[in-house]
Scaffold this motif. Structure first.
Motif, PDB file in Angstrom:
ATOM      1  N   VAL A 437      -4.083 -15.345  23.363  1.00 19.51           N
ATOM      2  CA  VAL A 437      -4.289 -15.707  21.648  1.00 19.51           C
ATOM      3  C   VAL A 437      -2.954 -16.780  21.428  1.00 19.51           C
ATOM      4  N   MET A 438      -1.872 -16.815  22.189  1.00 21.29           N
ATOM      5  CA  MET A 438      -1.037 -18.002  21.937  1.00 21.29           C
ATOM      6  C   MET A 438      -1.254 -19.279  22.245  1.00 21.29           C
ATOM      7  N   ALA A 439      -2.087 -19.244  23.127  1.00 20.75           N
ATOM      8  CA  ALA A 439      -2.718 -20.626  23.745  1.00 20.75           C
ATOM      9  C   ALA A 439      -3.564 -21.271  22.945  1.00 20.75           C
ATOM     10  N   ALA A 440      -4.512 -20.061  21.969  1.00 19.43           N
ATOM     11  CA  ALA A 440      -5.402 -20.774  21.146  1.00 19.43           C
ATOM     12  C   ALA A 440      -4.624 -21.152  19.843  1.00 19.43           C
ATOM     13  N   ASP A 441      -3.401 -20.387  19.407  1.00 12.27           N
ATOM     14  CA  ASP A 441      -2.946 -20.519  18.309  1.00 12.27           C
ATOM     15  C   ASP A 441      -2.062 -21.968  18.424  1.00 12.27           C
ATOM     16  N   SER A 442      -1.855 -22.408  19.548  1.00 11.41           N
ATOM     17  CA  SER A 442      -0.869 -23.557  19.809  1.00 11.41           C
ATOM     18  C   SER A 442      -2.012 -24.763  20.147  1.00 11.41           C
ATOM     19  N   GLY A 443      -3.431 -24.449  19.730  1.00 11.21           N
ATOM     20  CA  GLY A 443      -4.489 -25.657  19.684  1.00 11.21           C
ATOM     21  C   GLY A 443      -5.062 -25.763  21.082  1.00 11.21           C
ATOM     22  N   ASP A 444      -4.734 -24.788  22.007  1.00  9.24           N
ATOM     23  CA  ASP A 444      -5.657 -24.991  23.624  1.00  9.24           C
ATOM     24  C   ASP A 444      -6.521 -23.912  23.416  1.00  9.24           C
ATOM     25  N   ASN A 445      -7.560 -24.049  22.717  1.00 12.68           N
ATOM     26  CA  ASN A 445      -8.727 -22.942  22.717  1.00 12.68           C
ATOM     27  C   ASN A 445      -9.305 -22.860  24.210  1.00 12.68           C
ATOM     28  N   HIS A 446      -9.631 -24.133  24.958  1.00 14.29           N
ATOM     29  CA  HIS A 446     -10.184 -23.967  26.209  1.00 14.29           C
ATOM     30  C   HIS A 446      -9.492 -23.130  27.146  1.00 14.29           C
ATOM     31  N   ARG A 447      -8.136 -23.293  26.988  1.00 18.80           N
ATOM     32  CA  ARG A 447      -7.284 -22.436  27.681  1.00 18.80           C
ATOM     33  C   ARG A 447      -7.332 -20.939  27.542  1.00 18.80           C
ATOM     34  N   ALA A 448      -7.353 -20.502  26.237  1.00 17.75           N
ATOM     35  CA  ALA A 448      -7.603 -19.393  25.735  1.00 17.75           C
ATOM     36  C   ALA A 448      -8.996 -18.811  26.156  1.00 17.75           C
ATOM     37  N   VAL A 449      -9.875 -19.790  26.247  1.00 15.18           N
ATOM     38  CA  VAL A 449     -11.420 -19.168  26.483  1.00 15.18           C
ATOM     39  C   VAL A 449     -11.325 -18.754  28.156  1.00 15.18           C
ATOM     40  N   ALA A 450     -10.685 -19.732  28.825  1.00 21.35           N
ATOM     41  CA  ALA A 450     -10.796 -19.444  30.009  1.00 21.35           C
ATOM     42  C   ALA A 450      -9.871 -18.256  30.576  1.00 21.35           C
ATOM     43  N   GLN A 451      -8.910 -17.950  29.782  1.00 23.29           N
ATOM     44  CA  GLN A 451      -7.966 -16.612  30.185  1.00 23.29           C
ATOM     45  C   GLN A 451      -8.629 -15.322  29.608  1.00 23.29           C
ATOM     46  N   LEU A 452      -9.415 -15.618  28.543  1.00 23.14           N
ATOM     47  CA  LEU A 452     -10.181 -14.246  28.026  1.00 23.14           C
ATOM     48  C   LEU A 452     -11.533 -14.127  28.973  1.00 23.14           C
ATOM     49  N   ARG A 453     -12.136 -15.203  29.564  1.00 24.71           N
ATOM     50  CA  ARG A 453     -13.164 -14.961  30.291  1.00 24.71           C
ATOM     51  C   ARG A 453     -12.807 -14.126  31.653  1.00 24.71           C
ATOM     52  N   ALA A 454     -11.399 -14.189  31.872  1.00 24.66           N
ATOM     53  CA  ALA A 454     -11.217 -13.402  33.410  1.00 24.66           C
ATOM     54  C   ALA A 454     -10.717 -12.172  33.067  1.00 24.66           C
TER      55      ALA A 454
END
Length: 935
Positions: A437-454
């Motif tokens: 969630v913090m990755a997405a809030d900082s603008g890195d949606n791709h990183r957020a998606v990768a973490q959530l997929r795992a």
């Protein structure tokens, strides 16, 4: 040390720290450049300066000189320094600057809750969404409150991600404020993948940013500088200048060594350590402890870590201060230069370094510093617990990038620590979710998606995954994730949020017909669970769905209900007000739209969110409302708030808004703005707006061929069904009519018809009154292309725009007047012409006024021609007499006023009555007013 050397030594260090006799040697050009930026800021043109150079080259000295000048000019000064701890301490330079600022500035900061919590003794405010944007907006508000301001951020090469983002924000946002921002950084620290590199590259492209690169001082300048430090013989001076290689800090150290008669070692690091090695054992121990603390350290903390008795500690500190290795800094001490701290720290033995870090960890309370020292002291359990707590603290103050970094560090330590769940108070999965969630809030949606997929796909994880996938345009997976979130929900709150997100994902998909059912279910579930955020989100999605279906009554009810009560999430609350205002606007309810938009703008500004996405969108919408309602002066004021800088697609979109009034008034700024916007025509909406207005500008200036090029280029981009095609098609048909060709007219008309009949969803969706009005205008322009002035069609265009759209109504009346005149109905044409002229004059719409005057002359509506004659037959002198008749003057009074014979006046009056086909002076005055003959 001899008394003479001791006295010389103290004077040297005092001069180095405080500025040698007020002199700055060899940097007059660089200082003059910075002074110009400061002077511009004093005049209301904000500026940014980036000062780069190798370590010890004089960046801080130059900044100090600018600070002194700023204070003399009456500026409030904020100075903050980044620390080598890097991302461990978010917003450290901002907090540093606020804590050391004047009391008036600290009081002003305390009035902004997001800034106040950076001050000592403040509690972190509870999260209400958009935390970082609120913090940035609050700082912008503070700078406006206490201007003029100089804000200096030193050592940007150590800046955390959030501080770098803050610098970018300020560089783009400060424009008309009396604000000067200066950042310093080491060029020799910027390796190829250093995170500051792309930031500097981005900022240096901005017109308001000045880059200053400090190179080595010339030998002559360095010699002049060394001489200011104290007495030195020519041989030693030559040695210092040759060895220092233009570096003032190195020269200072060499001078100090020469002054004490020491043998000069090779290299700066060796020289610095030679300064340390002459300290007593206690002095060296204290300095080593200070080096582990970083650039600065509190007195009490340093004493505890050193382990020395108070008297011995104080004697050691006095020794260190006397040699200029540390300086007093508030309630503690700071290294005179970062290079000295680095040299001492590097010289520590591995075990010594570990033990000192562990000692600091036992005494510190800041989670971020604890995490740093625990990790450096090899206390993995302590580092894990402190990292999680540091992430939570960063999250609370609006530093999502740092929160993500801390959480990721904790996740990396998870498997290396016994019972990590007990240490952190949460599971691995929960922590990984927070990190995403913090990755997405900082603008890195791709990183957020990768973490959530795992992660295990719980309802909460799948719901966020769907939400972020929607942001990165992965529609197939987003629907699957949203459906999985609904199916796996275990609580009513989870189900409510999953249903709301699922409905939102469906809205613009091929399954949009399912939206209403899912929204209805989401609303029922959210109300049962008390999940106000999910309820408001579902309301807004359903409102948009109903709007495109044409059910405006229910859409209004829903957006009104969503905007009435706080959801506890500022993003949703602002979204609700924006949609409420937008629907009002698009349905022609301009007064209600203005009221709702103003409420949203007030909410955004009050929470520091003026420049957030919805804060900007609300002001964008407010401009359109002013523009449509004929409040062009207010519209210009709103557009001025967006600024004239164009460096990003978002700024280009905001800048293009100003073209509506600038083209309508034919202001000189049009050409320059179009030049700035041209590189951003790959952005869809920016191209639609700016090229559409460029086409109108070309038409007003008699260049229909260029107008047609602009429109056809813009129309080549979208698929059929885009509503924006309607206006573009109408403008293109206007251009064809001026060119006298029918080529392509039928295709343009079909584009317009398709857009309003097929609608936004491609299956006959709803089009608002402005869209319908433009569609009618496209029909009327098509007839004009074919040589037909259809009176009834143009009358319908006037009626369609007359829901409050002042300018377009006036333009339509112009064409209606032409059609009526061609049909022989002179009186009706005159009436429409007069109404259009009145509106154009009130708007100061110069091109439209000119077109109306030209038509008025052709129609002989009493408009003066270039030679002073009137189409009614009145001469210029008769027109002068008529104006005085209308004022009620007698023939004698007119004769006296014009210095002519009374008999001549009588002849003029008789001619006027005959030409106007009236029998009395009163009738002549009334006719003159009706026909606009009185000016």
């Amino acid at each position: 040390m001899s008394p003479k050397l001791w006295t010389n030594r103290l004077s040297v260090w005092h001069g180095i720290v405080h500025g040698v006799n007020g002199l700055l040697v060899g940097r007059s050009v660089e200082l003059a450049g910075l002074s110009r930026v400061l002077q511009s800021a004093a005049g209301g043109v904000a500026g940014v300066a980036l000062v780069g150079g190798d370590a010890g080259i004089g960046k801080s000295r130059l900044a100090a000189e600018l600070v002194a000048e700023a204070r003399e000019r009456g500026f409030n000064v904020l100075v903050g320094q980044c620390a080598e701890l890097g991302d461990a301490l978010p917003y450290l330079p901002l907090a540093d600057a606020l804590r050391s600022a004047e009391q008036a500035v600290r009081d002003a900061a305390a009035a902004h809750p997001m800034l106040g919590q950076l001050l000592p003794g403040s509690e972190s405010a509870p999260a209400a969404g958009l935390t970082q944007q609120r913090l940035f907006g609050s700082l912008l508000g503070l700078l406006a409150d206490v201007q003029p301001v100089l804000f200096v951020i030193e050592d940007l090469h150590w800046a955390d991600r959030s501080t770098r983002d803050l610098l970018v924000f300020l560089s783009r946002m400060v424009q008309s404020e009396r604000v000067c921002v200066v950042g310093t950084y080491r060029t020799d620290d910027l390796h190829r993948r250093h995170p500051l590199r792309p930031v500097l590259a981005e900022l240096k492209r901005l017109p308001a940013v000045m880059s200053v690169e400090l190179g080595p001082l010339a030998p002559e300048a360095l010699a002049d500088y060394v001489v200011t430090l104290g007495d030195v013989d020519p041989q030693s001076l030559g040695l210092i200048v040759s060895r220092a290689e233009g570096n003032p800090f190195y020269a200072e150290e060499l001078f100090a060594a020469v002054a004490e008669g020491e043998i000069l070692p090779d290299g700066l690091a060796s020289l610095l350590m030679s300064r340390v090695e002459v300290l007593s054992e206690a002095g060296q121990a204290v300095l080593r402890a200070a080096a582990v603390a970083g650039r600065r350290v509190e007195d009490e903390l340093l004493r505890e870590v050193s382990g020395l008795p108070l008297a011995e500690f104080e004697e050691a500190v006095r020794e260190i201060l006397s040699r200029g290795l540390l300086r007093v800094d508030g309630r503690g001490y700071a290294f005179r230069h970062a290079l000295l701290q680095e040299a001492v720290y590097t010289d520590l033995l591995p075990g010594e370094r570990t033990r000192l870090h562990a000692a600091f960890a036992r005494l510190l309370t800041s989670p971020a510093e604890l995490a740093h020292h625990h990790l450096a002291g090899h206390d993995l359990a302590g580092a894990l617990a402190a990292s999680v707590e540091a992430g939570r603290a960063a999250e609370r103050i609006g530093a999502p990038a740092e929160a993500h970094r801390h959480y990721d560090r904790a996740l990396g330590l998870w498997e290396r620590v016994a019972d990590p769940g007990s240490l952190t108070g949460e599971s691995y999965e929960k922590l990984a979710f927070r990190s995403a969630v913090m990755a997405a809030d900082s603008g890195d949606n791709h990183r957020a998606v990768a973490q959530l997929r795992a992660l295990p796909q719980t309802s909460e994880v799948s719901e966020r995954l769907a939400y972020y996938l929607a942001e990165v345009d992965d529609s197939a997976e987003e629907l699957a994730a949203a459906e999985r979130a609904v199916d796996s929900a275990t609580t009513t709150c989870e189900l409510a949020r999953a249903l709301a997100t699922y409905a939102r994902c469906l809205l613009w998909s091929s399954r949009h017909h399912e939206v209403e059912a899912y929204c209805t279910r989401a609303l029922e579930t959210a109300r049962a669970a008390g999940a106000r955020d999910a309820e408001a989100s579902a309301m807004l999605t359903l409102a948009i769905f109903l709007e495109v279906r044409g059910d405006m009554a229910r859409a209004h009810e829903l957006v009104h209900a969503a905007a009435e009560e706080s959801s506890g999430d500022l993003a949703i609350d602002l979204r609700a007000r924006y949609q409420h205002a937008r629907i009002h606007y698009e349905q022609g309810y301009l007064s209600a739209a203005a009221e709702t938009a103003d409420d949203g703008i007030k909410l955004a500004a009050g929470n520091g969110l003026k420049w957030s996405t919805y804060g900007t969108d609300l002001r964008f919408l407010r401009f359109l409302i002013h523009y449509a309602a004929g409040e062009w002066d207010q519209a210009e004021t709103v557009a001025a708030g967006f600024g004239a800088r164009v460096g990003t697609p978002h700024e280009a979109l905001l800048s293009s808004v100003a073209l509506f009034v600038e083209v309508g008034r034919d202001l000189p700024a049009v050409g320059n703005r179009l030049d700035l916007l041209r590189p951003f025509w790959d952005d869809e909406l920016t191209e639609y707006m700016s090229r559409g207005m460029a086409a109108e500008h070309a038409l007003w200036h008699g260049d229909p061929a260029t107008a047609l090029e602009h429109v056809r280029a813009a129309m080549a981009r979208p698929a059929e069904g885009e509503a924006v095609l309607v206006r573009l098609a109408a403008v293109a048909l206007w251009a064809l009519a001026e060119l006298g060709t029918t080529e392509g007219a039928d295709e343009l008309l079909q584009h317009a018809r398709f857009a309003v009949t097929v609608g936004p969803t491609g299956d006959g969706g709803h089009v608002g009154p402005e869209g319908r009005a433009w569609a009618l205008r496209a029909e009327a322009e098509w007839h004009r292309v074919h040589g037909r002035l259809d009176v009834e069609l143009w009358r319908r265009v006037v009626e369609a725009f007359d829901f409050g759209f002042v300018y377009e109504t006036a333009r339509a009346r112009w064409r209606l007047a032409e059609a009526l005149f061609a049909a022989g109905d002179r009186a009706a044409a005159l009436a429409e012409w007069e109404l259009a002229r009145e509106a154009a004059a009130r708007l100061r719409a110069a091109p439209l006024e000119k077109a109306l005057l030209q038509f008025g002359r052709r129609a002989r509506f009493g408009v003066p021609t270039d030679d002073g004659a009137l189409p009614s037959g009145l001469t210029a002198r008769e027109n002068e007499v008529l104006k005085l008749v209308a004022e009620g003057l007698t023939n004698r009074e007119i004769a006296e006023r014009l210095f002519i014979a009374q008999k001549t006046v009588s002849v003029h009056v008789s001619n006027i009555l005959g030409k106007l086909r009236v029998s009395t002076r009163t009738q002549a005055a009334a006719t003159a007013r009706r026909h606009g003959l009185l000016g």
